[in-house]
Scaffold this active site. Structure first.
Site, PDB file in Angstrom:
ATOM      1  CD  GLU A  43      -2.722   1.029   2.624  1.00 53.46           C
ATOM      2  OE1 GLU A  43      -3.676   1.822   2.751  1.00 53.46           O
ATOM      3  OE2 GLU A  43      -2.466   0.136   3.472  1.00 53.46           O
ATOM      4  CE  LYS A 111      -7.345   1.004   3.590  1.00 53.09           C
ATOM      5  NZ  LYS A 111      -6.116   1.376   4.341  1.00 53.09           N
ATOM      6  CB  CYS A 144      -4.518  -2.038   4.256  1.00 53.90           C
ATOM      7  SG  CYS A 144      -3.737  -2.050   5.901  1.00 53.90           S
TER       8      CYS A 144
END
Length: 259
Positions: A43, A111, A144
């Site tokens: 990330e 995300k 994540c």
């Protein structure tokens, strides 16, 4: 066809896009020499992850850098998933960008679940999945914190995804996510899962490494501790078929829901 997945556990060069791209080229050269057919970076690898006060102007050169990533992917003839902060029409995004082995952009995943105050204040959340195909396997992307929500991984499994790749910036003291939760996500959905975390530190955050490649029965196919490392594992489609036949979670859940 067997897919050899490569994950790079490491960090870019802070505030130096050129040096970071040189690292990308080095890592991809090593991965290709080792036979990788897809390489995933953590990330925010291209830009840095935790950048207090991040503004749109700070990302003015990112698109140019992403073009360079595509060019390197084409030179090495390997698909790449790259973590980077980018600008969109709606604002700043935390993204993972997929490139084909010809260097073409296959898609951008933004995300969806933002972690903590800084992410919520900095990024516009995404709302859609991103999927592509490599060597006959369907690949989905999460970032994540996304993987900590079973609904998002289940969405991938229900869509027929074989492998979920997860560029990550997991920091201390949350090691339990990498050690305990990630293998369960692969097992409960009968998928391969590649979890590519950062190393090092940024502005007081210490990243824990612990990257892994998990199989569809939750077993570890490759893992790392805290140091920079290239992880490699061969993903056998036959293992997916056997595990889905032996432990038909998704099929049984549909039966339950439909009475």
């Amino acid at each position: 066809m067997m897919l050899r997945l490569g994950l790079w556990q490491g960090e870019g060069v802070p505030d130096n896009r050129v040096a970071t791209l040189q690292e990308v080229e080095r890592v991809l050269a090593d991965a290709v020499e080792a036979g990788a057919s897809l390489v995933v970076f953590p990330e925010g690898y291209l830009t840095g992850y935790y950048i207090p006060g991040l503004k749109a102007d700070d990302l003015a050169d990112v698109e140019e850098a992403l073009v360079a990533v595509g060019r390197i992917a084409a030179e090495k003839a390997v698909p790449v998933v790259m973590g980077a902060h980018v600008l969109s029409a709606e604002g700043v995004r935390n993204a993972a960008i997929a490139f084909s082995s010809a260097g073409e952009e296959l898609g951008r995943y933004y995300k969806r679940l933002l972690f903590g105050d800084w992410e919520k204040e900095t990024f516009v959340p995404g709302s859609h999945p991103t999927r592509f195909e490599v060597d006959g396997l369907s690949v989905g992307v999460l970032i994540c914190y996304d993987v900590e929500f079973p609904e998002l991984v289940r969405e991938e499994a229900k869509a027929g995804t074989d492998l979920v790749v997860v560029p990550t910036a997991l920091m201390s003291p949350h090691q339990r996510i990498a050690r305990q939760l990630v293998p369960v996500r692969s097992m409960e959905n009968q998928i391969f899962l590649g979890y590519a975390n950062r190393t090092g530190a940024e502005h007081g955050l210490d990243f824990v490494g612990l990257s892994s490649i998990s199989g569809p029965n939750g077993e570890s196919l490759a893992s790392a501790e805290t140091a920079p490392k290239l992880l490699l594992a061969d993903l056998d489609p036959g293992l997916l078929q056997r595990e889905r036949a032996d432990n038909s979670y998704l099929e049984d859940l549909e039966r339950f829901r439909n009475g």
